[in-house]
Scaffold this active site. Structure first.
Site, PDB file in Angstrom:
ATOM      1  N   TYR A   1      -5.562   5.688  -7.370  1.00 46.97           N
ATOM      2  CA  TYR A   1      -5.804   5.459  -5.942  1.00 46.97           C
ATOM      3  C   TYR A   1      -7.269   5.093  -5.745  1.00 46.97           C
ATOM      4  O   TYR A   1      -8.104   5.948  -5.488  1.00 46.97           O
ATOM      5  CB  TYR A   1      -5.440   6.699  -5.113  1.00 46.97           C
ATOM      6  CG  TYR A   1      -5.632   6.479  -3.627  1.00 46.97           C
ATOM      7  CD1 TYR A   1      -4.813   5.591  -2.926  1.00 46.97           C
ATOM      8  CD2 TYR A   1      -6.637   7.120  -2.921  1.00 46.97           C
ATOM      9  CE1 TYR A   1      -4.994   5.362  -1.575  1.00 46.97           C
ATOM     10  CE2 TYR A   1      -6.818   6.908  -1.568  1.00 46.97           C
ATOM     11  CZ  TYR A   1      -5.991   6.028  -0.893  1.00 46.97           C
ATOM     12  OH  TYR A   1      -6.172   5.802   0.452  1.00 46.97           O
TER      13      TYR A   1
ATOM     14  N   TYR B   1       0.836  -1.214   0.000  1.00 50.80           N
ATOM     15  CA  TYR B   1       0.000   0.000   0.000  1.00 50.80           C
ATOM     16  C   TYR B   1       0.866   1.257   0.000  1.00 50.80           C
ATOM     17  O   TYR B   1       1.678   1.462   0.906  1.00 50.80           O
ATOM     18  CB  TYR B   1      -0.897  -0.015   1.237  1.00 50.80           C
ATOM     19  CG  TYR B   1      -2.103   0.889   1.154  1.00 50.80           C
ATOM     20  CD1 TYR B   1      -3.291   0.417   0.623  1.00 50.80           C
ATOM     21  CD2 TYR B   1      -2.075   2.195   1.634  1.00 50.80           C
ATOM     22  CE1 TYR B   1      -4.424   1.227   0.563  1.00 50.80           C
ATOM     23  CE2 TYR B   1      -3.198   3.008   1.577  1.00 50.80           C
ATOM     24  CZ  TYR B   1      -4.368   2.510   1.035  1.00 50.80           C
ATOM     25  OH  TYR B   1      -5.490   3.308   0.978  1.00 50.80           O
TER      26      TYR B   1
END
Lengths: 382, 141
Positions: free
Chosen positions: A341, A291
């Protein structure tokens, strides 16, 4: 016959700055795409999982997809960690026999409809959130970038990380995105000089090129049993292990009230359980989908998930281990910084593509992939 | 509000039932933390129940207001909401062992160091409330 959980379908919309349609439509489109990819009739969906922060609604998603009867629904807390924790729940739901076809989705117009990265002003005393904004907003820490720096600043200072060290991560991800036609930053690689010249978002750590960009789009996964997948279209991707750890007094992005801030306690806890469950450690896998909402997140997770020792992450990056031809390539789709994102979910679809052998930047003979979102980790395999 | 300085515009706090005691103390110029009446432990952020002894009886304990900077951030783009000047938000480790996010004042960003000692005071908000701010206690020029 095996009820072992597999990912049988992936779906996504395009990634953009303005989708031009509702988040509800993005949700319906990506969920349906995941079913079509798998070769499963969307009417057969019997489980639904999304993020607590997602604005779409199960009833609406049913009305569009035609799902006939749900046996299991859940919405998960902890922001982008849900990109991995959702798979923990999907795995349990199918392996326990509760349902056979679980969809996971995240759909957001976080660029065109609202600004996910800008100061959050929705501060109702009854706000459905932990109390963290209350203790940050009045003092000027009002955005994810600011919370990230308060959380990681102690680590960066203690270890002696430089902004060039952070820039190297951005360069790796943007270089990968540049050869991924699905990425928002396709054909737009950057150099370390570009990174150093990009404007400050928050001093003293995050420049523009350290930050993921707000994106519109929807991403979905279809999880079913190994047995059911035999009749479907795609090579199934097995979920070898999926674990998460929410530890006392910790928060997600504003995680600075507990413990040694130079370590990720939650990631360390996950690594032990995940390695035992999957029979393989994160650092032994072929692809590292870590991440990357902001570059410092990658450094601390490399240490927390055991890729290298304490304080060694910046050198692990500089030594080339995260490059596409390195020991543990980082997010070959360009990650959240380079591709889009969608709260971590687009890293999951990339993990599946790598194991199917269909990724734009395919890692040769990838057999296992590590999926990480700070407090959660999963290992996928074929 | 005698101990509260006017340092230019800054946003009002968000006051919830479980945190009202803290913001009320700020308006009196007092820096406090939640103290559990069952086991006397201090907690921040405030919470309805003590996680150790599970008492819901609590009071406000005066703190020294002394601490050190653990990390800090100055928002540049987009600008912080509600501030006349770009604020510097800092994570402070307080003498009593609690951690608190506050605003640093009277300091140049380039002179801030992790571990720098600071002391609390109070600043007025746009709506007439008060919030804690922290100043370096050593000559850092």
């Amino acid at each position: 016959m095996s009820r072992r959980a597999v990912i049988a379908g992936i779906g996504q919309t395009e990634f953009s700055k303005d989708s031009g349609r509702s988040e509800q439509q993005l949700a319906a489109e990506c969920v349906t795409s995941a079913c079509i990819d798998a070769g499963l009739d969307p009417h057969a969906i019997d489980g639904m999982i999304t993020f607590a922060l997602d604005h779409s609604d199960e009833v609406d998603v049913m009305r569009s997809t035609g799902a006939q009867e749900l046996k299991y629904t859940v919405r998960l807390p902890q922001g982008g960690a849900a990109s991995v924790t959702s798979v923990v729940h999907a795995k349990n739901a199918v392996e326990s026999g509760m349902c056979d076809a679980v969809v996971i989705w995240r759909a957001m117009n976080e660029r065109s409809q609202y600004r996910f990265g800008q100061p959050h002003q929705s501060l109702s005393p009854d706000a459905h959130s932990s109390t963290f904004i209350e203790w940050c907003f009045p003092f000027g820490a009002q955005t994810p970038a600011a919370w990230e720096v308060l959380s990681c600043g102690t680590y960066l200072d203690t270890i002696g990380v430089t902004t060039q060290d952070l820039g190297r991560i951005a360069v790796i991800l943007r270089r990968a995105a540049a050869t991924n036609p699905l990425a928002q930053f396709y054909d737009r690689p950057i150099t370390l000089e570009d990174h150093q010249a990009s404007r400050w978002i928050v001093q003293p750590w995050l420049r523009l090129l350290d930050c993921c960009q707000e994106s519109d789009g929807g991403v979905a996964l279809l999880v079913t049993t190994e047995e059911r997948a035999r009749d479907l279209r795609q090579k199934p991707v097995r979920i070898l292990g999926a674990e998460y750890a929410f530890c006392f007094n910790h928060e997600i992005i504003s995680d600075f009230y507990e413990g040694d801030l130079t370590r990720l306690h939650n990631s360390e806890a996950v690594t032990k359980r995940l390695t035992a469950a999957a029979g393989i450690a994160p650092r032994e896998t072929d692809v590292a989908m870590i991440y990357d909402n902001f570059t410092p997140q990658v450094l601390r997770q490399l240490e927390g998930f055991g890729y290298c020792g304490y304080g060694e992450a910046k050198d692990y990056v500089a030594d080339g281990h995260l490059d596409l031809d390195g020991r543990t390539p980082l997010s070959p789709n360009g990650g959240l910084l380079g591709e889009a994102y969608i709260h971590g979910m687009n890293n999951f679809t990339e993990g599946v593509r790598q194991l199917r052998g269909t990724a734009a930047n395919q890692i040769a003979d990838a057999q296992t992939v590590f999926m990480a979102s700070g407090v959660a980790g999963a290992i996928l395999g074929i | 509000m005698g101990n509260v300085e006017n340092l230019g515009a800054r946003p009002d706090p968000v006051v919830r039932v479980d945190s009202a005691f803290f913001w009320e103390a700020c308006e009196r110029g007092e820096f406090v933390a939640q103290r559990c009446e069952g086991c006397e432990r201090l907690w921040h952020p405030p919470r309805p129940m003590c996680p150790i002894c599970h008492s819901t009886e609590k009071s406000a304990a005066a703190l020294s207001g002394k601490g050190v900077v653990m990390s800090y951030v100055m928002p540049v783009h987009p600008p912080a909401y509600g501030f006349a000047e770009p604020p510097i938000a800092a994570l402070i480790e307080l003498e009593e062992g609690l951690r608190f996010v506050g605003t640093l004042v009277d300091v140049e960003p380039a002179s801030i160091r992790v571990g720098m000692p600071v002391q609390v005071s109070f600043a007025a908000t746009s709506g007439g409330k008060a919030v804690p701010v922290f100043r370096p206690t050593e000559d850092i020029t």
